[in-house]
Design a protein around this motif. Structure first.
Motif, PDB file in Angstrom:
ATOM      1  N   VAL A 162      11.660   8.476   6.471  1.00  0.00           N
ATOM      2  CA  VAL A 162      11.164   7.999   5.406  1.00  0.00           C
ATOM      3  C   VAL A 162      10.310   6.604   5.562  1.00  0.00           C
ATOM      4  N   LEU A 163      11.097   5.765   6.122  1.00  0.00           N
ATOM      5  CA  LEU A 163      10.578   4.377   6.601  1.00  0.00           C
ATOM      6  C   LEU A 163       9.459   4.712   7.340  1.00  0.00           C
ATOM      7  N   VAL A 164       9.582   5.453   8.543  1.00  0.00           N
ATOM      8  CA  VAL A 164       8.439   5.781   9.202  1.00  0.00           C
ATOM      9  C   VAL A 164       7.140   6.175   8.519  1.00  0.00           C
ATOM     10  N   THR A 165       7.331   7.062   7.523  1.00  0.00           N
ATOM     11  CA  THR A 165       6.355   7.511   6.646  1.00  0.00           C
ATOM     12  C   THR A 165       5.708   6.446   6.059  1.00  0.00           C
ATOM     13  N   ALA A 166       6.544   5.811   5.248  1.00  0.00           N
ATOM     14  CA  ALA A 166       6.196   4.523   4.283  1.00  0.00           C
ATOM     15  C   ALA A 166       5.413   3.375   5.054  1.00  0.00           C
ATOM     16  N   THR A 167       5.900   3.213   6.287  1.00  0.00           N
ATOM     17  CA  THR A 167       5.028   2.033   6.921  1.00  0.00           C
ATOM     18  C   THR A 167       4.350   2.576   8.106  1.00  0.00           C
ATOM     19  N   HIS A 168       3.759   3.993   8.161  1.00  0.00           N
ATOM     20  CA  HIS A 168       2.761   4.415   8.544  1.00  0.00           C
ATOM     21  C   HIS A 168       2.868   4.074  10.118  1.00  0.00           C
ATOM     22  N   GLY A 169       4.089   4.708  10.574  1.00  0.00           N
ATOM     23  CA  GLY A 169       4.441   4.515  12.115  1.00  0.00           C
ATOM     24  C   GLY A 169       5.042   3.357  12.495  1.00  0.00           C
ATOM     25  N   ASN A 170       5.285   2.228  11.721  1.00  0.00           N
ATOM     26  CA  ASN A 170       5.530   0.942  12.230  1.00  0.00           C
ATOM     27  C   ASN A 170       6.878   0.565  11.293  1.00  0.00           C
ATOM     28  N   PRO A 171       7.963   0.921  11.687  1.00  0.00           N
ATOM     29  CA  PRO A 171       9.240   0.634  10.784  1.00  0.00           C
ATOM     30  C   PRO A 171       9.292  -0.912  10.634  1.00  0.00           C
ATOM     31  N   LEU A 172       8.919  -1.640  11.378  1.00  0.00           N
ATOM     32  CA  LEU A 172       9.232  -3.177  11.361  1.00  0.00           C
ATOM     33  C   LEU A 172       8.574  -3.771  10.272  1.00  0.00           C
ATOM     34  N   ARG A 173       7.549  -3.134   9.939  1.00  0.00           N
ATOM     35  CA  ARG A 173       6.779  -3.590   8.671  1.00  0.00           C
ATOM     36  C   ARG A 173       7.695  -3.788   7.616  1.00  0.00           C
ATOM     37  N   VAL A 174       8.766  -3.220   7.453  1.00  0.00           N
ATOM     38  CA  VAL A 174       9.825  -3.146   6.374  1.00  0.00           C
ATOM     39  C   VAL A 174      10.319  -4.781   6.309  1.00  0.00           C
ATOM     40  N   LEU A 175      10.482  -5.398   7.618  1.00  0.00           N
ATOM     41  CA  LEU A 175      10.892  -6.732   7.626  1.00  0.00           C
ATOM     42  C   LEU A 175      10.156  -7.777   6.899  1.00  0.00           C
ATOM     43  N   THR A 176       8.774  -7.421   6.927  1.00  0.00           N
ATOM     44  CA  THR A 176       7.746  -8.331   6.219  1.00  0.00           C
ATOM     45  C   THR A 176       7.315  -7.757   4.715  1.00  0.00           C
ATOM     46  N   LEU A 177       8.231  -6.685   4.314  1.00  0.00           N
ATOM     47  CA  LEU A 177       7.837  -6.092   3.066  1.00  0.00           C
ATOM     48  C   LEU A 177       6.368  -5.276   2.755  1.00  0.00           C
ATOM     49  N   ASP A 178       6.077  -4.809   4.146  1.00  0.00           N
ATOM     50  CA  ASP A 178       4.678  -4.605   4.212  1.00  0.00           C
ATOM     51  C   ASP A 178       4.564  -3.074   4.169  1.00  0.00           C
ATOM     52  N   VAL A 179       4.809  -2.682   3.101  1.00  0.00           N
ATOM     53  CA  VAL A 179       5.042  -1.250   2.971  1.00  0.00           C
ATOM     54  C   VAL A 179       4.018  -0.631   1.840  1.00  0.00           C
ATOM     55  N   ASN A 180       3.512   0.529   2.144  1.00  0.00           N
ATOM     56  CA  ASN A 180       2.439   1.013   1.246  1.00  0.00           C
ATOM     57  C   ASN A 180       2.915   1.080  -0.159  1.00  0.00           C
ATOM     58  N   LEU A 181       2.271   0.632  -1.141  1.00  0.00           N
ATOM     59  CA  LEU A 181       2.762   0.653  -2.499  1.00  0.00           C
ATOM     60  C   LEU A 181       3.078   1.933  -3.309  1.00  0.00           C
ATOM     61  N   GLY A 182       2.067   2.860  -2.878  1.00  0.00           N
ATOM     62  CA  GLY A 182       2.057   4.131  -3.317  1.00  0.00           C
ATOM     63  C   GLY A 182       3.391   5.019  -2.619  1.00  0.00           C
ATOM     64  N   ASP A 183       3.825   4.561  -1.284  1.00  0.00           N
ATOM     65  CA  ASP A 183       4.792   5.276  -0.767  1.00  0.00           C
ATOM     66  C   ASP A 183       6.262   4.817  -1.400  1.00  0.00           C
ATOM     67  N   GLY A 184       5.942   3.399  -2.043  1.00  0.00           N
ATOM     68  CA  GLY A 184       7.150   2.755  -2.565  1.00  0.00           C
ATOM     69  C   GLY A 184       7.424   3.517  -3.809  1.00  0.00           C
ATOM     70  N   PHE A 185       6.522   3.953  -4.390  1.00  0.00           N
ATOM     71  CA  PHE A 185       6.556   4.548  -5.869  1.00  0.00           C
ATOM     72  C   PHE A 185       7.289   6.095  -5.629  1.00  0.00           C
ATOM     73  N   VAL A 186       6.724   6.647  -4.519  1.00  0.00           N
ATOM     74  CA  VAL A 186       7.332   8.088  -4.324  1.00  0.00           C
ATOM     75  C   VAL A 186       8.663   7.921  -3.807  1.00  0.00           C
ATOM     76  N   ILE A 187       9.199   6.839  -3.188  1.00  0.00           N
ATOM     77  CA  ILE A 187      10.591   6.814  -2.885  1.00  0.00           C
ATOM     78  C   ILE A 187      11.424   6.396  -4.012  1.00  0.00           C
ATOM     79  N   LEU A 188      10.911   5.638  -5.108  1.00  0.00           N
ATOM     80  CA  LEU A 188      11.501   5.548  -6.340  1.00  0.00           C
ATOM     81  C   LEU A 188      11.547   6.653  -7.241  1.00  0.00           C
ATOM     82  N   ALA A 189      10.615   7.686  -6.879  1.00  0.00           N
ATOM     83  CA  ALA A 189      10.770   8.957  -7.697  1.00  0.00           C
ATOM     84  C   ALA A 189      11.729   9.782  -7.101  1.00  0.00           C
ATOM     85  N   CYS A 190      11.986   9.554  -5.913  1.00  0.00           N
ATOM     86  CA  CYS A 190      12.989  10.377  -5.325  1.00  0.00           C
ATOM     87  C   CYS A 190      14.199   9.895  -5.578  1.00  0.00           C
ATOM     88  N   ILE A 191      14.397   8.595  -5.710  1.00  0.00           N
ATOM     89  CA  ILE A 191      15.742   7.955  -6.009  1.00  0.00           C
ATOM     90  C   ILE A 191      16.030   8.344  -7.347  1.00  0.00           C
TER      91      ILE A 191
END
Length: 314
Positions: free
Chosen positions: A149-178
């Motif tokens: 999921v992190l690979v998807t939300a960061t478009h192939g660069n999981p390290l972007r999570v460290l800078t909170l650089d995650v696509n907002l739309g993907d974030g909402f979909v993750i919240l939907a799954c939660i």
């Protein structure tokens, strides 16, 4: 003289409801079609108005089929209606509105791949919250799925999570799954009643929640008037998501489980992201990127590992 019939001819509906694997394919097909349909009308209808329209129409559609069951279960409904409506608010309203909001800024393929990890998220939450025993391999499978999921939300660069650089739309979909994960975990406390009674009351809760969210975040209840001038495509989407993912899939899956058992039916949930991805490519014209294949491979690997561990445990 003709030989007398030993059985009565059965109607089409009855024969249809006796086909478990057809039912268990149609259910995820319609659920996967939910995100494709919503993505089709992105920009044409506010996601909160789409949700409210879906939930109200679904409630009106299911009521005639559930009245007799509601009468039989009325004592339970009267006692437990707040929790029954809460199921609808969390599992139907919150899940779908977060999904619809997320689809404003992410692709249908991304949303489908993120949802692929939902079964593993539920497994992990069961282990953490309810201490449901899990093998080490199952835990690794859950972690793999979450990493996918992190690979998807960061478009192939999981390290972007460290800078909170995650696509907002993907974030909402993750919240939907939660949200849906919480709904699923809560089903263990569902009052005993007929499925149609449960669906009718929970859908009513979703409809009320949808209208409240429309009033607060979607431009007010006056936005409903705009449906009179909306396009035919939007109306077709509303009708589709109100009937097929909402009601038909629920009944088809419940009947499939009744015929073949929960263990044999559960893996068909993995078809939801498959149909969602296929629909996004074939209908929406989206293209698969390399990170999609990587993320899907990681998630599938996690699912296979967890399933293998579960079978070893059995």
């Amino acid at each position: 003289m003709t030989k007398p019939q030993t059985h009565q001819n059965r109607g089409i509906t009855a024969r249809f409801l006796d086909q478990p694997y057809l039912l268990l394919i149609l259910a995820p097909l319609f659920w996967g079609g939910n995100l494709v349909a919503a993505k089709m009308v992105t920009g044409e209808i506010d996601p909160f108005l789409l949700l409210a329209s879906r939930c109200v129409l679904a409630t009106l559609f299911i009521l005639p089929f559930s009245i007799s069951h509601l009468r039989q279960d009325w004592a339970v409904v009267r006692k437990s209606w707040p929790i029954l409506m809460a199921y609808g608010a969390v599992g139907y309203a919150f899940f779908n509105v977060l999904l619809y909001v997320g689809l404003q800024t992410t692709s249908g393929i991304n949303a489908a791949i993120v949802q692929a990890a939902l079964p593993m998220m539920i497994l992990g939450a069961n282990f953490i919250i309810f201490r449901v025993r899990a093998r080490f391999a199952q835990i690794i499978g859950v972690l793999l799925a979450i990493f996918g999921v992190l690979v998807t939300a960061t478009h192939g660069n999981p390290l972007r999570v460290l800078t909170l650089d995650v696509n907002l739309g993907d974030g909402f979909v993750i919240l939907a799954c939660i949200s849906y994960m919480a709904y699923t975990l809560g089903l263990r406390f569902r009052p005993k009643m007929h499925l149609m009674s449960f669906m009718a009351v929970s859908f009513a809760g979703a409809a009320i929640t949808g209208l409240i969210m429309l009033a607060l975040f979607g431009g007010g209840l006056g936005a409903i008037a705009s449906l009179g001038s909306t396009s035919t495509a939007v109306w077709l989407v509303i009708i589709y998501i109100a009937i097929f993912p909402s009601m038909v899939s629920q009944i088809a899956y419940a009947r499939g489980v009744e015929l073949v058992g929960a263990n044999r039916a559960a893996p068909t949930h993995n078809l939801i992201p498959v149909f969602g991805t296929l629909g996004s490519v074939l209908i929406l014209g989206e293209s698969l990127q390399p990170y999609h294949f990587i993320a899907a491979g990681i998630i599938i690997g996690g699912i296979v590992l967890a399933e293998w561990a579960a079978r070893q445990k059995a």
